[in-house]
Scaffold this motif. Sequence first.
Motif, PDB file in Angstrom:
ATOM      1  N   ASP A   8      12.295 -14.006  29.048  1.00  0.00           N
ATOM      2  CA  ASP A   8      12.349 -15.516  29.363  1.00  0.00           C
ATOM      3  C   ASP A   8      10.838 -16.073  29.226  1.00  0.00           C
ATOM      4  O   ASP A   8       9.929 -15.051  29.361  1.00  0.00           O
ATOM      5  CB  ASP A   8      12.809 -15.612  30.809  1.00  0.00           C
ATOM      6  N   ASN A   9      10.220 -17.024  29.217  1.00  0.00           N
ATOM      7  CA  ASN A   9       9.106 -17.725  29.115  1.00  0.00           C
ATOM      8  C   ASN A   9       8.565 -17.284  30.582  1.00  0.00           C
ATOM      9  O   ASN A   9       7.311 -17.133  30.513  1.00  0.00           O
ATOM     10  CB  ASN A   9       9.164 -19.233  29.171  1.00  0.00           C
ATOM     11  N   LEU A  23      14.141 -15.743  24.647  1.00  0.00           N
ATOM     12  CA  LEU A  23      15.272 -15.543  25.529  1.00  0.00           C
ATOM     13  C   LEU A  23      16.044 -14.046  25.168  1.00  0.00           C
ATOM     14  O   LEU A  23      16.258 -13.911  24.015  1.00  0.00           O
ATOM     15  CB  LEU A  23      16.531 -16.522  25.731  1.00  0.00           C
ATOM     16  N   GLY A 212      18.843 -21.387  28.429  1.00  0.00           N
ATOM     17  CA  GLY A 212      18.094 -22.784  27.931  1.00  0.00           C
ATOM     18  C   GLY A 212      19.170 -23.890  27.980  1.00  0.00           C
ATOM     19  O   GLY A 212      20.229 -24.058  27.405  1.00  0.00           O
ATOM     20  N   HIS A 241      13.848 -20.777  29.833  1.00  0.00           N
ATOM     21  CA  HIS A 241      13.605 -20.907  28.499  1.00  0.00           C
ATOM     22  C   HIS A 241      12.949 -22.179  27.932  1.00  0.00           C
ATOM     23  O   HIS A 241      11.866 -22.730  28.083  1.00  0.00           O
ATOM     24  CB  HIS A 241      14.656 -20.106  27.581  1.00  0.00           C
TER      25      HIS A 241
END
Length: 269
Positions: A8-9, A23, A212, A241
Amino acid sequence: MKLTVLVDNNVYIDHYYLGEPALSFYLEDGDEKILFDTGYSDVFIKNAAALNIDLSQITKLVLSHGHNDHTGGLAFLSNIFTKEKPQIIAHPLTFFPKKEDDLIIGSTITKEELQSTYDLLLSKQPIKLSPKITFLGEIPELIDFEPRKQVGETKLSEVFTPDYVLDDTALVLEGQDGLYIITGCSHSGISTICEYAKQVTGIQTIKGVIGGFHLFEDDLQLDKTIDYFENNQITTLYPCHCVSFQAKAKIHSRIPIKEVGVGMQLVWQ
């Protein structure tokens, strides 16, 4: 069903995993071990090792769509699967070339390369991945405030044409108390995905959503999306995300959301 966030971010404070703007989720449901998306690089492999997850035991690899922040890790599959290989499941348009201006944004691995080594199943129709988890296939337009939006271009024949990401799909888990939606980027629209999951399963109650949502601006679509969540009493939300801080804050002001980060694990019955 147990879900682990591999990519993930966001990475939690004091949790020493790797993050990237991409992701990947790892799902365990009975005998099925499912990798949902592969992130942008080999980060999903490194994080899985740190989490003591043996990716060589994966039975199915599912792709939410063809953008490289979800398919980039395909280039590293040979580092994982030397003998027993999982079935790969995706929409038929997933591996067509994609670009945005001069930037390549599609999979660097072709359909032909995968077909030579893996059992590649491309389907617009829903597919049962396990007794409780379904791949939704192509998602029709169902919600008027979520029209398809162009994201770059794709080459379906001789020339590039506008890409409305028709390959975008998601997973639905049929839980004991209702449905749980697992998305990649929700280019189809997160409310539309929820509505289609209801149609496919015949179950009208949605308990939770993770993935997301592709929401960035404080606009009418965001307001109507929150209305949809409230009207459907969807109170367990894990946006990650491709959801901006602004959008998360607006959702949180009306429905408390959960923070997502690499290494997070969920158990949904």
